[in-house]
Write a protein that holds these residues in place. Structure first.
Motif, PDB file in Angstrom:
ATOM      1  N   GLN A   1       0.832  -1.183   0.000  1.00 16.32           N
ATOM      2  CA  GLN A   1       0.000   0.000   0.000  1.00 16.32           C
ATOM      3  C   GLN A   1       0.878   1.247   0.000  1.00 16.32           C
ATOM      4  OE1 GLN A   1      -3.401   0.107   2.559  1.00 16.32           O
ATOM      5  NE2 GLN A   1      -3.294  -2.074   3.003  1.00 16.32           N
ATOM      6  N   SER A   2       0.300   2.326  -0.496  1.00 19.34           N
ATOM      7  CA  SER A   2       1.001   3.602  -0.454  1.00 19.34           C
ATOM      8  C   SER A   2       0.356   4.474   0.607  1.00 19.34           C
ATOM      9  CB  SER A   2       0.928   4.285  -1.828  1.00 19.34           C
ATOM     10  OG  SER A   2      -0.413   4.490  -2.208  1.00 19.34           O
TER      11      SER A   2
ATOM     12  N   VAL B   1      -5.884   4.050   4.750  1.00 18.22           N
ATOM     13  CA  VAL B   1      -5.486   5.232   5.515  1.00 18.22           C
ATOM     14  C   VAL B   1      -5.934   6.450   4.718  1.00 18.22           C
ATOM     15  CG1 VAL B   1      -3.570   6.499   6.560  1.00 18.22           C
ATOM     16  CG2 VAL B   1      -3.485   3.993   6.415  1.00 18.22           C
ATOM     17  N   VAL B   2      -6.675   7.351   5.381  1.00 20.08           N
ATOM     18  CA  VAL B   2      -7.282   8.481   4.681  1.00 20.08           C
ATOM     19  C   VAL B   2      -7.098   9.739   5.514  1.00 20.08           C
ATOM     20  CG1 VAL B   2      -9.414   9.383   3.652  1.00 20.08           C
ATOM     21  CG2 VAL B   2      -9.011   6.909   3.708  1.00 20.08           C
TER      22      VAL B   2
ATOM     23  N   VAL C   1      -7.262   9.043   9.458  1.00 18.70           N
ATOM     24  CA  VAL C   1      -8.047   7.913   9.955  1.00 18.70           C
ATOM     25  C   VAL C   1      -7.426   6.641   9.408  1.00 18.70           C
ATOM     26  CG1 VAL C   1      -9.725   8.159   8.062  1.00 18.70           C
ATOM     27  CG2 VAL C   1     -10.316   6.814  10.079  1.00 18.70           C
ATOM     28  N   VAL C   2      -7.163   5.720  10.302  1.00 20.67           N
ATOM     29  CA  VAL C   2      -6.622   4.409   9.951  1.00 20.67           C
ATOM     30  C   VAL C   2      -7.787   3.433  10.050  1.00 20.67           C
ATOM     31  CG1 VAL C   2      -4.909   2.643  10.521  1.00 20.67           C
ATOM     32  CG2 VAL C   2      -4.389   5.070  10.909  1.00 20.67           C
TER      33      VAL C   2
ATOM     34  N   GLY D   1     -14.444  -2.465  10.017  1.00 21.45           N
ATOM     35  CA  GLY D   1     -15.094  -1.173  10.162  1.00 21.45           C
ATOM     36  C   GLY D   1     -14.631  -0.316  11.316  1.00 21.45           C
ATOM     37  N   GLN D   2     -13.736  -0.816  12.173  1.00 19.75           N
ATOM     38  CA  GLN D   2     -13.246   0.000  13.272  1.00 19.75           C
ATOM     39  C   GLN D   2     -12.253   1.042  12.763  1.00 19.75           C
ATOM     40  OE1 GLN D   2     -13.157  -3.319  13.176  1.00 19.75           O
ATOM     41  NE2 GLN D   2     -14.156  -4.173  14.976  1.00 19.75           N
ATOM     42  N   ASN D   3     -12.132   2.130  13.517  1.00 20.77           N
ATOM     43  CA  ASN D   3     -11.238   3.213  13.120  1.00 20.77           C
ATOM     44  C   ASN D   3     -10.272   3.583  14.234  1.00 20.77           C
ATOM     45  OD1 ASN D   3     -12.400   3.716  10.545  1.00 20.77           O
ATOM     46  ND2 ASN D   3     -14.073   4.824  11.520  1.00 20.77           N
ATOM     47  N   LEU D   4      -9.065   3.917  13.832  1.00 19.25           N
ATOM     48  CA  LEU D   4      -8.105   4.568  14.702  1.00 19.25           C
ATOM     49  C   LEU D   4      -7.774   5.916  14.070  1.00 19.25           C
ATOM     50  CD1 LEU D   4      -5.599   1.627  15.405  1.00 19.25           C
ATOM     51  CD2 LEU D   4      -7.398   2.460  16.927  1.00 19.25           C
ATOM     52  N   TYR D   5      -7.418   6.876  14.892  1.00 19.27           N
ATOM     53  CA  TYR D   5      -6.989   8.180  14.385  1.00 19.27           C
ATOM     54  C   TYR D   5      -5.582   8.445  14.893  1.00 19.27           C
ATOM     55  CZ  TYR D   5     -11.808   8.874  13.034  1.00 19.27           C
ATOM     56  OH  TYR D   5     -13.044   8.734  12.438  1.00 19.27           O
ATOM     57  N   GLY D   6      -4.736   8.896  13.994  1.00 21.71           N
ATOM     58  CA  GLY D   6      -3.350   9.138  14.362  1.00 21.71           C
ATOM     59  C   GLY D   6      -2.886  10.503  13.900  1.00 21.71           C
ATOM     60  N   SER D   7      -1.962  11.079  14.663  1.00 21.85           N
ATOM     61  CA  SER D   7      -1.404  12.374  14.294  1.00 21.85           C
ATOM     62  C   SER D   7      -0.306  12.189  13.252  1.00 21.85           C
ATOM     63  CB  SER D   7      -0.841  13.084  15.527  1.00 21.85           C
ATOM     64  OG  SER D   7       0.137  12.286  16.167  1.00 21.85           O
ATOM     65  N   ALA D   8      -0.161  13.159  12.378  1.00 16.90           N
ATOM     66  CA  ALA D   8       0.801  13.067  11.279  1.00 16.90           C
ATOM     67  C   ALA D   8       2.230  12.879  11.779  1.00 16.90           C
ATOM     68  CB  ALA D   8       0.708  14.314  10.406  1.00 16.90           C
TER      69      ALA D   8
END
Length: 250
Positions: A29-30, A54-55, A64-65, A70-77
């Protein structure tokens, strides 16, 4: 905390089995522009995380990962922060951005499943809408829902059954579901099984294993699991009238 322990903590919080899921492959994946540090950190610390995509989010500096199921994680750049949950947009109303994306994915996944692979109960008159139902022939609430199939059809709702043996593949229930799909009259066989009757056990080329996997991707955790035409997931039994109201027919 080592990566294995961290994996287990996240698995517990999200209700996931990371050991059985497909791990993220950085080579396959990219990364979205700006997420490189975050993804490098996740690949290093959580190599077994079942990442689907990843969007970028509308909130600057966060991605959002999206995980399988269907679960989501959110990460900082910068790769320093990670949290779970849904992101909401506050305008004139409250919009669940994560659920909007999940609905889009569910619609796409189910649209790709051929209708001839499902056991379909259609209204005698006008079809006003449809529901896709992941079902198990032995579950009590699946049977309760099926008892109202005539009423559901009378309300103009087509019911499209997909096989989802709760106990997994290779179980007696799985064999019953396969027999219904392989029957000369699948709708009659389905009704018989959901009435507690026996049918002739049959085997043939069938889509049950693929539908079971599809259910996992859609986010099914139990049966019946109802997916509306617009992609909402309604877990569990609903009476016919309440179901019609939920999909906007009442």
């Amino acid at each position: 905390m080592n990566s294995k322990s961290l994996n287990l903590v996240i698995a517990a919080s999200l209700g996931l089995s990371l050991l059985l899921a497909t791990p993220f492959s950085s080579a396959a994946q990219s990364y979205p522009e700006g997420s490189e540090k975050l993804m490098d950190k996740l690949t290093e610390l959580l190599p077994d995380l079942p990442i689907e995509s990843v969007v970028a989010t509308p909130m600057a500096g966060f991605f959002v990962v999206e995980l399988e199921g269907g679960q989501n994680l959110y990460g900082s750049a910068d790769g320093e922060y990670l949290f779970s949950g849904d992101m909401y947009r506050l305008t004139s109303e409250v919009e669940n951005l994560a659920e909007t994306r999940r609905m889009t994915k569910r619609r796409a996944l189910l649209a790709a499943e051929p209708l001839e692979n499902m056991v379909v109960f259609s209204p005698a008159g006008e079809t006003k809408s449809f529901i896709s139902v992941f079902t198990d022939v032995d579950c009590g609430y699946c049977r309760k829902l099926h008892q109202e199939i005539a009423e559901i059809n009378a309300l103009g709702i087509e019911v499209r059954y997909l096989g989802y043996p709760r106990g997994g593949l290779g179980t007696p229930t799985h064999a019953k579901i396969v027999s219904a799909w392989c029957a000369d009259e699948p709708t009659e066989a389905m009704t018989a099984l959901k009435s507690g009757l026996n049918i002739d056990m049959k085997d043939c080329e069938n889509p049950i294993a693929e539908q079971y996997e599809l259910g996992r991707k859609v986010g099914v955790t139990g049966t019946p699991a109802i997916v509306t035409a617009d992609g909402r997931l309604l877990p569990g039994y609903m009476p016919a009238a309440a179901l019609a109201e939920a999909i906007g027919l009442n």
